[in-house]
Scaffold this active site. Structure first.
Site, short mmCIF file in Angstrom:
data_model
loop_
_atom_site.label_atom_id
_atom_site.label_comp_id
_atom_site.label_asym_id
_atom_site.label_seq_id
_atom_site.Cartn_x
_atom_site.Cartn_y
_atom_site.Cartn_z
N PHE A 13 22.47 21.81 -23.15
CA PHE A 13 21.16 21.98 -23.80
C PHE A 13 20.32 22.93 -22.96
O PHE A 13 20.11 22.71 -21.77
CB PHE A 13 20.42 20.65 -23.96
CG PHE A 13 19.14 20.82 -24.73
CD1 PHE A 13 19.16 20.96 -26.11
CD2 PHE A 13 17.92 20.91 -24.08
CE1 PHE A 13 17.98 21.17 -26.83
CE2 PHE A 13 16.74 21.12 -24.78
CZ PHE A 13 16.77 21.25 -26.17
N ASP B 294 20.79 25.88 -14.90
CA ASP B 294 19.64 25.38 -15.63
C ASP B 294 19.28 24.02 -15.02
O ASP B 294 19.92 23.01 -15.30
CB ASP B 294 20.00 25.25 -17.11
CG ASP B 294 18.86 24.66 -17.94
OD1 ASP B 294 17.91 24.10 -17.35
OD2 ASP B 294 18.95 24.73 -19.18
N LYS C 80 10.30 21.22 -16.80
CA LYS C 80 9.94 19.79 -16.90
C LYS C 80 9.03 19.23 -15.80
O LYS C 80 7.84 19.19 -15.97
CB LYS C 80 11.22 18.96 -17.08
CG LYS C 80 11.84 19.22 -18.47
CD LYS C 80 12.77 18.12 -18.92
CE LYS C 80 13.05 18.20 -20.40
NZ LYS C 80 14.16 19.04 -20.80
C1 LIG Z 1 14.39 20.16 -21.72
C2 LIG Z 1 15.40 21.16 -21.32
C3 LIG Z 1 15.28 22.51 -21.68
C4 LIG Z 1 14.19 23.01 -22.61
O1 LIG Z 1 12.93 22.90 -22.04
P1 LIG Z 1 11.63 23.14 -23.00
O2 LIG Z 1 10.49 23.05 -22.01
O3 LIG Z 1 11.64 22.07 -24.02
O4 LIG Z 1 11.75 24.47 -23.59
C5 LIG Z 1 16.22 23.41 -21.21
N1 LIG Z 1 17.23 23.00 -20.42
C6 LIG Z 1 17.38 21.71 -20.05
C7 LIG Z 1 18.52 21.34 -19.16
C8 LIG Z 1 16.49 20.75 -20.50
O5 LIG Z 1 16.67 19.47 -20.16
#
Ligand SMILES: *Cc1c(COP(=O)(O)O)cnc(C)c1O
Length: 399
Positions: free
Chosen positions: A140, A225, A254
């Site tokens: 994700f 990420d 986050k």
């Molecule tokens: C939540 C998340 C995202 C997306 O972040 P947003 O602030 O909602 O755009 C991307 N990568 C990971 C691993 C995430 O947990």
């Protein structure tokens, strides 16, 4: 349900696009690890705004730092220097060992910046075909067009084709597929060190080591990420520290602002000066208010030893959950925990949580994800385990 709650829900259902399946609960205020709704009910929040609220709710130091900065200089353009952004960049570089930062407002944007940075770096090589990006199934990376393309899940991509060209997907932790996928036409490999959204699945050490080696051999950017795993979530400031690898590009969001929206893309050796003025930008990115929120969150995190607390309290909580009825596995690192059940009762457990006064997150039918604030105490871990135990009983009773 009282009239105020009903009326607020009616207004929202009428005027907000239905991109979320919302619970019939209106949250009003919070304190520490607890949040209260308009019915006066109290919840222990084990999701923390989806892995965001590092300091929980209502932190006075953070609120007053934000208030003071808002009164001084809330926003100005990125055509000027401002102290909070510069100091935040310096701080993140020192913590991560990478070289320079770009600021934005969310995780998806941080990944967009990372992908653009990798494509630009590849353009500077002599190989015009060096455009391929490798990502994992069940990953994700966010909801913008580039980020959903990187996200290897059909459910997020359907309805939005055509996607961004030149992306390939491999199974997470599959060394053979990785070896076959990465070659001289690869410009980037993007991975989460622990897949969060798909149920807390950690990478294997050899897998990330192989990503590192293949990226180096093929002059591709290794993008980690750490939007969810970063800033202490896993009991290390960055999850990559657990794996003994260092990425070329690191994305954060986050927990970075303690609840205030901010994202960052950090670039390591060889990538820090690839972007030139005009290549990438964000009107709000790293503005004085957001950067102050992040600096203050980091300061409190260090003063209160929250990374160590995540490690310790997380291990304790995992231990408690492992012993619970019907639990097949409690996995993860620090305060990023996936609890897998022997039966498909996750949604029932979640529903029972509202009666028990605990907020949980279900992934699929048999996993719940716990990503609470890093201030969680041992006593609150015991409270959470107790409540979850009772939710499991209720879920099994009406199974
Ligand atoms: C939540 C998340 C995202 C997306 O972040 P947003 O602030 O909602 O755009 C991307 N990568 C990971 C691993 C995430 O947990």
């Amino acid at each position: 349900m009282n009239d105020k709650t009903k009326e607020l829900m009616r207004i929202d259902d009428t005027f907000v696009m239905h991109t979320y399946g919302r619970f019939p609960v209106v949250l009003e205020y919070g304190e520490g690890a607890y949040v209260y709704d308009t019915e006066g009910r109290k919840y222990l929040d084990m999701v923390g705004g989806i892995a965001v609220n590092m300091l929980g709710y209502g932190n006075k130091k953070l609120a007053s730092a934000i208030g003071e900065q808002a009164a001084r200089l809330m926003h100005t353009s990125n055509l000027f220097y401002t102290a909070p952004q510069s100091l935040l960049a310096e701080k993140l570089v020192k913590l991560s060992g990478l070289k320079k930062a770009f600021f934005c407002n969310s995780g998806a944007e941080a990944n967009e910046a990372a992908l653009k940075l990798a494509r630009k770096a590849a353009k500077l090589t002599e190989n015009p075909r060096k455009t391929r990006v490798i990502s994992a199934y069940n990953s994700f990376h966010g909801r913008t067009m580039g980020a959903i393309t990187a996200t290897g899940q059909a459910k997020y991509q359907k309805n939005f084709a055509p996607l961004v060209p030149d992306f390939d997907y491999i199974e997470y932790n599959n060394l053979e597929q990785l070896e076959n996928a990465v070659d001289k036409n690869t410009c980037a490999v993007i991975m989460e060190p622990v897949q969060g959204e798909s149920g807390v699945h950690p990478a294997e050490k050899e897998f990330l080591a192989a990503v590192r080696r293949l990226c180096t051999e093929n002059k591709a950017a290794m993008i980690l990420d750490e939007v969810q795993t970063g800033m202490g979530r896993t009991g290390r400031m960055f999850a990559f520290e657990r794996f003994g690898v260092k990425p070329d590009i690191l994305t954060l969001a986050k927990m970075l602002g303690g609840g205030f929206p901010i994202g960052a893309c950090l670039a390591g050796e060889g990538y820090q000066d690839v972007f030139a003025p005009g290549d990438h930008a964000s009107t709000f990115g790293g503005n004085p208010l957001a950067a102050t929120a992040a600096l203050t969150t980091l300061k409190i995190c260090e003063e209160e030893g929250l990374v160590e607390n995540a490690d310790k309290t997380g291990a304790y909580l995992r231990g408690l959950l492992k012993g619970a009825e019907c639990v097949k596995e409690a996995r993860g690192f620090g305060l990023m925990i996936g609890v897998e059940f022997e039966k498909p009762i996750a949604k029932k457990i979640l529903a029972a949580g509202f009666e028990e006064g605990i907020i949980l997150n279900a992934i699929g039918d048999s996993v719940i994800r716990l990503v609470p604030p890093l201030i969680l105490t041992e006593a609150q871990a015991e409270e959470a385990a107790g409540k979850i135990g009772r939710c499991i009983k209720k879920a099994l009773e009406n199974d």
